[in-house]
Scaffold this active site. Structure first.
Site, PDB file in Angstrom:
ATOM      1  N   SER A 137       4.798   0.689  -2.697  1.00 14.93           N
ATOM      2  CA  SER A 137       5.863   1.081  -3.804  1.00 14.93           C
ATOM      3  C   SER A 137       5.712   2.485  -4.906  1.00 14.93           C
ATOM      4  O   SER A 137       4.168   2.859  -4.432  1.00 14.93           O
ATOM      5  CB  SER A 137       6.174  -0.043  -5.034  1.00 14.93           C
ATOM      6  OG  SER A 137       6.206  -1.080  -5.042  1.00 14.93           O
TER       7      SER A 137
HETATM    8  N1  SAH Z   1       2.395  -5.214  -3.209  1.00 18.99           N
HETATM    9  C1  SAH Z   1       3.306  -4.107  -2.222  1.00 18.99           C
HETATM   10  C2  SAH Z   1       3.663  -4.035  -2.200  1.00 18.99           C
HETATM   11  C3  SAH Z   1       4.826  -4.810  -1.081  1.00 18.99           C
HETATM   12  S1  SAH Z   1       6.304  -4.589  -0.423  1.00 18.99           S
HETATM   13  C4  SAH Z   1       1.584  -2.818  -2.189  1.00 18.99           C
HETATM   14  O1  SAH Z   1       1.731  -2.411  -3.528  1.00 18.99           O
HETATM   15  O2  SAH Z   1       1.984  -2.528  -1.108  1.00 18.99           O
HETATM   16  C5  SAH Z   1       6.565  -5.847  -0.108  1.00 18.99           C
HETATM   17  C6  SAH Z   1       5.709  -7.178   0.517  1.00 18.99           C
HETATM   18  O3  SAH Z   1       6.490  -8.419   0.333  1.00 18.99           O
HETATM   19  C7  SAH Z   1       5.862  -7.166   1.971  1.00 18.99           C
HETATM   20  O4  SAH Z   1       4.753  -6.956   2.529  1.00 18.99           O
HETATM   21  C8  SAH Z   1       6.898  -8.377   2.856  1.00 18.99           C
HETATM   22  O5  SAH Z   1       6.859  -8.926   3.417  1.00 18.99           O
HETATM   23  C9  SAH Z   1       6.333  -9.639   1.382  1.00 18.99           C
HETATM   24  N2  SAH Z   1       6.909 -10.696   1.302  1.00 18.99           N
HETATM   25  C10 SAH Z   1       8.149 -11.109   1.161  1.00 18.99           C
HETATM   26  N3  SAH Z   1       9.356 -11.933   0.824  1.00 18.99           N
HETATM   27  C11 SAH Z   1       7.639 -13.176   1.168  1.00 18.99           C
HETATM   28  C12 SAH Z   1       7.233 -14.281   0.367  1.00 18.99           C
HETATM   29  N4  SAH Z   1       8.348 -14.853   0.414  1.00 18.99           N
HETATM   30  N5  SAH Z   1       5.630 -14.085   1.075  1.00 18.99           N
HETATM   31  C13 SAH Z   1       5.375 -13.726   0.502  1.00 18.99           C
HETATM   32  N6  SAH Z   1       5.109 -11.947   0.534  1.00 18.99           N
HETATM   33  C14 SAH Z   1       6.824 -11.792   1.360  1.00 18.99           C
END
Ligand code: SAH
Length: 215
Positions: free
Chosen positions: A63
């Site tokens: 993000s």
């Molecule tokens: N928090 C991260 C950004 C993550 S982007 C940061 O600080 O950079 C969103 C993430 O959620 C992705 O890696 C995606 O694979 C994960 N995601 C999506 N659905 C999910 C689920 N049901 N359980 C765990 N992770 C999930």
């Protein structure tokens, strides 16, 4: 923690975060301390402190710094709090929460990203984050209840398991809406029920799982 590029972080906090109204001094400090560039794929390291999201592979993104700061301010973790993060990515948000003194459990559905996150967290010197590969829409009952829960992917609704795993007095922050646009929502769990507040439009990659979007 690795203090390289501290000047860029100070500038990021001043021009992107404080200027947009994030005030919590502990959040601003955490954003100044955590070396965001160590959480990006090497080819994107140069643009780590710019005012936008960055690709991290597997169609996912880290993000924009301001959104990380805003969600952290809304979650308001206290030192020693146990926080559950859904969507580890490469671990940046988890590192910011850990820098505020939280004990973080972070769930990621894509194993290669969970592996990358563990490497990034280690090279940044972050302790107090446990990364597990799991469908976060079911939560992580082993360490419940949580003082805070943060969902860093867009969801059609807050998964019920996560509300159950929230402690009394705990806060849950999540982007809730359609696949294209979500509203940043904070739920606070009290003895008389759930209070809901809204904080404007955001765009996240989808939360994919049993109680999120289906593949
Ligand atoms: N928090 C991260 C950004 C993550 S982007 C940061 O600080 O950079 C969103 C993430 O959620 C992705 O890696 C995606 O694979 C994960 N995601 C999506 N659905 C999910 C689920 N049901 N359980 C765990 N992770 C999930």
């Amino acid at each position: 923690m690795n203090q390289d590029r501290a000047d860029e972080r100070a500038m990021m906090v001043q021009t992107q975060i404080r200027s947009r109204g994030v005030k919590d001094a502990r959040v601003l400090r955490a954003m100044e301390i955590v070396p965001r560039h160590l959480f990006l794929p090497d080819e994107y390291s140069a643009i780590a402190y710019r005012d936008h999201p960055v690709p991290i592979g597997h169609e996912q993104t880290i993000s924009q710094p301001y959104i990380v700061a805003l969600m952290t301010e809304l979650l308001a973790p206290e030192p020693g709090d146990t926080v559950l993060e859904i969507g580890t990515g490469r671990g940046y948000q988890a590192a910011v929460l850990a820098a505020m003194g939280a004990r973080v459990v972070s769930l990621e559905r894509i194993p290669a990203l969970a592996d990358a996150a563990r490497v990034c967290l280690q090279r940044a010197g972050v302790e107090n984050v446990s990364v597990f590969v799991a469908d976060g829409t079911l939560g992580w009952v082993e360490r419940a209840p949580y003082d805070g829960i943060i969902i860093t992917a867009g969801t059609p609704a807050v998964p019920p398991a996560l509300i159950e795993q929230l402690a009394l007095g705990g806060r849950l922050v999540a982007p809730v809406g359609t696949a294209d646009l979500q509203e940043l929502v904070r739920l606070t769990k009290n003895s008389d029920g759930i209070r809901k507040e809204q904080f404007g439009g955001v765009r996240f990659v989808p939360l994919i799982g049993r109680n999120g979007w289906k593949l």
